[in-house]
Motif scaffolding. Structure first.
Motif, PDB file in Angstrom:
ATOM      1  N   TRP A 140      11.233  58.168  22.258  1.00 46.99           N
ATOM      2  CA  TRP A 140      11.549  59.644  22.473  1.00 46.99           C
ATOM      3  C   TRP A 140      12.978  59.779  22.451  1.00 46.99           C
ATOM      4  O   TRP A 140      13.692  59.430  23.124  1.00 46.99           O
ATOM      5  CB  TRP A 140      11.164  59.660  24.118  1.00 46.99           C
ATOM      6  N   GLU A 165      -1.271  56.810  30.354  1.00 46.40           N
ATOM      7  CA  GLU A 165      -1.508  56.681  28.753  1.00 46.40           C
ATOM      8  C   GLU A 165      -2.451  55.248  28.563  1.00 46.40           C
ATOM      9  O   GLU A 165      -2.912  54.965  27.702  1.00 46.40           O
ATOM     10  CB  GLU A 165       0.205  56.032  28.353  1.00 46.40           C
ATOM     11  N   ARG A 166      -2.062  54.286  29.618  1.00 42.22           N
ATOM     12  CA  ARG A 166      -3.134  53.176  29.319  1.00 42.22           C
ATOM     13  C   ARG A 166      -4.484  53.550  29.801  1.00 42.22           C
ATOM     14  O   ARG A 166      -5.432  53.046  29.089  1.00 42.22           O
ATOM     15  CB  ARG A 166      -2.561  51.970  30.515  1.00 42.22           C
ATOM     16  N   VAL A 194       0.809  50.289  23.149  1.00 39.82           N
ATOM     17  CA  VAL A 194      -0.057  49.686  24.051  1.00 39.82           C
ATOM     18  C   VAL A 194      -0.790  48.641  23.319  1.00 39.82           C
ATOM     19  O   VAL A 194      -1.202  48.789  22.154  1.00 39.82           O
ATOM     20  CB  VAL A 194      -1.161  50.843  24.757  1.00 39.82           C
ATOM     21  N   SER A 207       8.575  62.803  19.810  1.00 41.81           N
ATOM     22  CA  SER A 207       7.899  61.513  20.116  1.00 41.81           C
ATOM     23  C   SER A 207       7.797  60.475  18.515  1.00 41.81           C
ATOM     24  O   SER A 207       7.051  61.250  17.754  1.00 41.81           O
ATOM     25  CB  SER A 207       6.533  61.804  20.623  1.00 41.81           C
ATOM     26  N   VAL A 251      -5.941  55.174  26.645  1.00 41.33           N
ATOM     27  CA  VAL A 251      -6.298  53.860  25.712  1.00 41.33           C
ATOM     28  C   VAL A 251      -7.635  53.288  26.041  1.00 41.33           C
ATOM     29  O   VAL A 251      -8.521  53.336  25.106  1.00 41.33           O
ATOM     30  CB  VAL A 251      -5.132  53.055  25.542  1.00 41.33           C
ATOM     31  N   ASN A 256      14.200  52.652  31.032  1.00 42.20           N
ATOM     32  CA  ASN A 256      12.971  53.020  31.231  1.00 42.20           C
ATOM     33  C   ASN A 256      12.701  53.514  32.789  1.00 42.20           C
ATOM     34  O   ASN A 256      11.441  54.007  32.926  1.00 42.20           O
ATOM     35  CB  ASN A 256      11.871  51.993  30.709  1.00 42.20           C
ATOM     36  N   ALA A 292       9.451  63.808  29.430  1.00 45.78           N
ATOM     37  CA  ALA A 292       8.992  62.745  28.380  1.00 45.78           C
ATOM     38  C   ALA A 292       7.965  61.871  28.853  1.00 45.78           C
ATOM     39  O   ALA A 292       7.438  60.962  28.087  1.00 45.78           O
ATOM     40  CB  ALA A 292      10.137  61.966  27.985  1.00 45.78           C
ATOM     41  N   GLN A 293       7.717  62.051  30.153  1.00 51.07           N
ATOM     42  CA  GLN A 293       6.828  61.075  30.795  1.00 51.07           C
ATOM     43  C   GLN A 293       5.863  61.719  31.958  1.00 51.07           C
ATOM     44  O   GLN A 293       6.722  62.627  32.609  1.00 51.07           O
ATOM     45  CB  GLN A 293       7.687  60.141  31.369  1.00 51.07           C
ATOM     46  N   GLN A 322       6.091  47.438  31.051  1.00 49.40           N
ATOM     47  CA  GLN A 322       6.258  47.530  29.642  1.00 49.40           C
ATOM     48  C   GLN A 322       6.666  49.156  29.175  1.00 49.40           C
ATOM     49  O   GLN A 322       6.589  49.311  28.004  1.00 49.40           O
ATOM     50  CB  GLN A 322       4.896  47.286  29.102  1.00 49.40           C
ATOM     51  N   GLY A 323       6.853  49.947  30.137  1.00 48.31           N
ATOM     52  CA  GLY A 323       7.195  51.071  29.697  1.00 48.31           C
ATOM     53  C   GLY A 323       6.044  52.370  29.413  1.00 48.31           C
ATOM     54  O   GLY A 323       6.306  53.295  29.126  1.00 48.31           O
ATOM     55  N   HIS A 324       4.785  51.733  29.804  1.00 47.22           N
ATOM     56  CA  HIS A 324       3.658  52.961  29.680  1.00 47.22           C
ATOM     57  C   HIS A 324       3.365  53.481  30.984  1.00 47.22           C
ATOM     58  O   HIS A 324       3.322  52.864  32.001  1.00 47.22           O
ATOM     59  CB  HIS A 324       2.552  51.988  29.080  1.00 47.22           C
ATOM     60  N   ALA A 325       3.095  54.770  31.014  1.00 49.46           N
ATOM     61  CA  ALA A 325       2.582  55.396  32.212  1.00 49.46           C
ATOM     62  C   ALA A 325       1.086  54.972  32.219  1.00 49.46           C
ATOM     63  O   ALA A 325       0.241  54.820  31.369  1.00 49.46           O
ATOM     64  CB  ALA A 325       2.425  56.969  31.818  1.00 49.46           C
ATOM     65  N   THR A 361       6.213  54.836  35.012  1.00 48.43           N
ATOM     66  CA  THR A 361       5.833  53.830  34.108  1.00 48.43           C
ATOM     67  C   THR A 361       5.762  52.380  34.601  1.00 48.43           C
ATOM     68  O   THR A 361       6.719  52.110  35.365  1.00 48.43           O
ATOM     69  CB  THR A 361       6.984  53.929  32.768  1.00 48.43           C
ATOM     70  N   SER A 375      -2.359  54.406  20.143  1.00 53.79           N
ATOM     71  CA  SER A 375      -0.880  54.681  20.552  1.00 53.79           C
ATOM     72  C   SER A 375      -0.848  55.939  21.320  1.00 53.79           C
ATOM     73  O   SER A 375      -0.915  56.746  20.715  1.00 53.79           O
ATOM     74  CB  SER A 375       0.053  54.528  19.600  1.00 53.79           C
ATOM     75  N   VAL A 376      -0.379  56.087  22.548  1.00 51.37           N
ATOM     76  CA  VAL A 376      -0.373  57.303  23.028  1.00 51.37           C
ATOM     77  C   VAL A 376       1.006  57.720  23.777  1.00 51.37           C
ATOM     78  O   VAL A 376       1.619  56.663  24.534  1.00 51.37           O
ATOM     79  CB  VAL A 376      -1.372  57.300  24.141  1.00 51.37           C
ATOM     80  N   SER A 377       1.634  58.652  23.503  1.00 53.79           N
ATOM     81  CA  SER A 377       2.870  59.188  24.470  1.00 53.79           C
ATOM     82  C   SER A 377       2.209  60.444  24.941  1.00 53.79           C
ATOM     83  O   SER A 377       1.873  61.646  24.580  1.00 53.79           O
ATOM     84  CB  SER A 377       4.040  59.519  23.479  1.00 53.79           C
ATOM     85  N   ARG A 380       9.743  51.497  23.808  1.00 59.04           N
ATOM     86  CA  ARG A 380       8.651  50.558  24.386  1.00 59.04           C
ATOM     87  C   ARG A 380       7.689  50.135  23.304  1.00 59.04           C
ATOM     88  O   ARG A 380       7.864  50.936  22.012  1.00 59.04           O
ATOM     89  CB  ARG A 380       7.690  51.210  25.388  1.00 59.04           C
ATOM     90  N   TYR A 431      14.245  59.010  31.753  1.00 55.58           N
ATOM     91  CA  TYR A 431      14.004  59.745  30.518  1.00 55.58           C
ATOM     92  C   TYR A 431      14.935  60.913  30.416  1.00 55.58           C
ATOM     93  O   TYR A 431      14.884  61.504  31.407  1.00 55.58           O
ATOM     94  CB  TYR A 431      12.731  59.930  30.300  1.00 55.58           C
ATOM     95  N   VAL A 446       3.444  63.862  27.303  1.00 59.86           N
ATOM     96  CA  VAL A 446       4.513  64.418  27.631  1.00 59.86           C
ATOM     97  C   VAL A 446       4.139  65.539  28.488  1.00 59.86           C
ATOM     98  O   VAL A 446       3.229  66.318  28.215  1.00 59.86           O
ATOM     99  CB  VAL A 446       5.124  65.224  26.449  1.00 59.86           C
ATOM    100  N   GLN A 491       4.583  47.722  17.001  1.00 59.51           N
ATOM    101  CA  GLN A 491       5.061  49.359  17.081  1.00 59.51           C
ATOM    102  C   GLN A 491       6.104  49.519  18.109  1.00 59.51           C
ATOM    103  O   GLN A 491       6.152  49.014  18.869  1.00 59.51           O
ATOM    104  CB  GLN A 491       3.812  50.130  17.372  1.00 59.51           C
ATOM    105  N   ARG A 505      12.412  55.954  26.647  1.00 52.47           N
ATOM    106  CA  ARG A 505      11.189  55.376  26.450  1.00 52.47           C
ATOM    107  C   ARG A 505      10.949  54.424  25.312  1.00 52.47           C
ATOM    108  O   ARG A 505       9.849  54.562  24.668  1.00 52.47           O
ATOM    109  CB  ARG A 505       9.930  56.437  26.376  1.00 52.47           C
TER     110      ARG A 505
END
Ligand SMILES: NC(=O)c1ccc[n+]([C@@H]2O[C@H](COP(=O)([O-])OP(=O)(O)OC[C@H]3O[C@@H](n4cnc5c(N)ncnc54)[C@H](OP(=O)(O)O)[C@@H]3O)[C@@H](O)[C@H]2O)c1
Ligand SMILES: NC(=O)c1ccc[n+]([C@@H]2O[C@H](COP(=O)([O-])OP(=O)(O)OC[C@H]3O[C@@H](n4cnc5c(N)ncnc54)[C@H](OP(=O)(O)O)[C@@H]3O)[C@@H](O)[C@H]2O)c1
Lengths: 334, 334
Positions: free
Chosen positions: B308, A211-212, B299, B245, A215, B274, A197-198, A205-208, A202, A230-232, B296, B277, A234, B304, B294
């Motif tokens: 997961w 992912e940042r 971004v 997701s 964006v 977090n 899932a990742q 804030q839980g973002h990889a 991260t 918004s991005v996930s 969160r 996962y 996997v 939002q 996940r």
């Protein structure tokens, strides 16, 4: 035809570097001397280019004053150690590592025009494969949609993590099929027949990081600095080819016919009609385009546009985009 | 303890049917006589239940007046042929096929209370595995969020298409690892090490039946008939365990702490912090819960909520949910 150029490829023995060298040859890029660089580990090995064996050397002892252009595809740390030196020696840098904050993210099909205002030696970034794929597919739609938000699920192939990750998926799969106990090495758990899932660690804030990065790259590439994205990401058990499930929320009803026309007219996009759909293995791998399929509204929601993208992460997402940047640069150098 | 019941399982030799029989035994469901039914093909074979071999018989010649409750897990066509007859014979039906439009979709953790107003013999639907997973995870958040839209990418295991699909992924993988030519049979192309952007045929608007079904089931289960839901179902090379997701768009800023508390308090939800996962293979398979990880914000977007989910599609998503419905029904029968 431009003047042949002396060029260095850092990370020439990696997935991306090797493909990059291939593409320079395929596209008959005007190369005078090609310098292939890597770590101590593979220094001394050789790689074929234009019918000749080229010896790989250590990047540490290379003098970048010998070249006018260097591709960096050897990880962020290597770019941070050598890219600045290279530029000081008069060499333009195309970085693929994402490690250089001041490098300008560029995808010719999306924001190619920014190359006009660059001074030489330039510092360009070929963004993450995911950003390349999304920029190529979304840039043609920018004028057409009043975009409120873009929602992305990125299904990344193991090759997006390099050669070792590719070997690990093959090894894990073979062990499982032969009912041998699984010993994860590169990944910290089973990736074969599984979804992780990742991708990478991260933050709070839980973002990889990826992912940042995606964006911020996408905002630059699309020229929409305020865009909500918004991005996930996997990790999927696929060797090559990243895929994306994308929902674009528009403030107005989306006209699918114009979307299809814009995609059909776009450079580097191959649209697949809804009686079929593109897949990484069957379509994207080895190709120079971003495949777009499943073009449709949301269920009961014509202000939403749904898309499925798939592209060769190593080729179109990285090596080819970098060579396309080089093609823009040599025009300036001429 | 309720009065033991005569029960039929239609599709007892399939992935779901077999698991259902196992769960009836595990949960010591009050079974008097268990009738196992399938097609001609496996009639005569037998299945273990409570330490005894039970002979499988053909559904075509079965008299449903013999039982008070029948599970239908043999595809939509079989449900359409026999469920109505069964009810006319006084038998309550729990359908897993999605083929009966007038069956009430029910997930005890989400809309269990509707059972109170049912007349016997009842006609209940255990919804698609995806709807079960999403309902279990989202129902506890309903009161907490002012939900504007739910965006789902569903990554479905091959087992969601039954036994043959499981065999096909194994066979394709072995062929590829042994460098033998690939001959797709159940799927129309390579599914091993690949992603299929579509599960089942799509309609004129480009939506798969399963995607539409998921939207309408989820609206019923959450009691939000107007909810905007967007779904893309993708076939992934995973044997067991569906993953999702999910992005929930709220009209107000989302308080992650209350979300986490609500998930921790929810029945059948296992939240993963977090620093880790959950994955289908490592966590979900064989378990009775929906794993949620996940958790969160988007971004730069605190309206939002991203999640997961992963769950055992055959067990929690189908067989266990059906048995939970049966548990609600026997209380009414008592
Ligand atoms: N794979 C993708 O889809 C993708 C997409 C976009 C960008 N990128 C970026 O491209 C770069 C390469 O990725 P990859 O997938 O090709 O990885 P890879 O297959 O693991 O190859 C890594 C390359 O970097 C070299 N290298 C590693 N450490 C080095 C060091 N300390 N000094 C000099 N060379 C070193 C390796 O040389 P040795 O043979 O000597 O170890 C090898 O040539 C990374 O920065 C990655 O983030 C990758
Ligand atoms: N797999 C999942 O994750 C899942 C989740 C939710 C709901 N469901 C639903 O549950 C049902 C079963 O799925 P499955 O995954 O268990 O499929 P499966 O493994 O392919 O099993 C199918 C079962 O149906 C029986 N069957 C097929 N055609 C029949 C006929 N004409 N008459 C009588 N029996 C017949 C088969 O019996 P034979 O051995 O005689 O062929 C077998 O027992 C389907 O309706 C499916 O949509 C599945």
């Amino acid at each position: 035809m431009s003047q042949p150029l002396d060029i260095a490829v850092v990370g020439a023995t990696g997935s991306v570097g090797e493909t990059l060298v291939q593409i320079l040859e395929e596209l008959e890029f005007p190369v005078a001397t090609l310098h292939l660089l890597a770590s101590m580990e593979s220094a001394g090995s050789s790689v074929m280019f234009a019918g000749k064996k080229v010896r790989v050397r250590e990047v540490d002892s290379f003098d970048f004053a010998q070249v006018k252009l260097a591709f960096f595809a050897a990880g962020a740390a290597v770019s941070r150690s050598f890219a600045q030196k290279a530029r000081e020696a008069g060499c333009s840098v195309i970085d693929l590592s994402g490690g250089l904050d001041d490098a300008l993210a560029l995808v010719p099909e999306a924001n190619g025009e920014v190359v006009d205002s660059l001074a030489l030696p330039a510092l360009l970034a070929s963004p993450s494969s995911a950003a390349v794929a999304l920029a190529v597919a979304l840039a043609p739609l920018k004028g057409l949609l009043d975009i409120e938000r873009v929602q992305v699920m990125a299904c990344l192939a193991v090759s997006s993590q390099g050669r070792e990750a590719v070997n690990e998926l093959a090894r894990q799969t073979a062990e499982l099929l032969n009912a041998r106990p699984l010993e994860p090495r590169f990944f910290d758990r089973q990736v074969a027949f599984n979804l992780l899932a990742q991708v990478g660690a991260t933050d709070e804030q839980g973002h990889a990081a990826l992912e940042r990065r995606l964006v911020s790259e996408l905002r630059v590439l699309l020229g929409l600095p305020e865009l909500k994205i918004s991005v996930s990401c996997v990790q999927v058990p696929v060797f090559f080819g990243d895929s994306f499930s994308v929902a674009v929320q528009s403030r107005q009803s989306v006209d699918l016919q114009s979307v299809n026309q814009a995609l059909d007219a776009a450079a580097s996009v191959e649209r697949v009609e809804n009686d079929d759909y593109p897949t990484p293995v069957g379509d994207a791998v080895g190709q120079d385009v971003v495949y777009v399929g499943r073009v449709r509204h949301g269920v009961d929601e014509d202000q939403q546009l749904n898309l499925w993208l798939t592209t060769d992460n190593v080729r179109k997402g990285a090596a080819l985009n970098a060579v396309q940047l080089a093609q823009l640069l040599i025009k300036k150098m001429a």
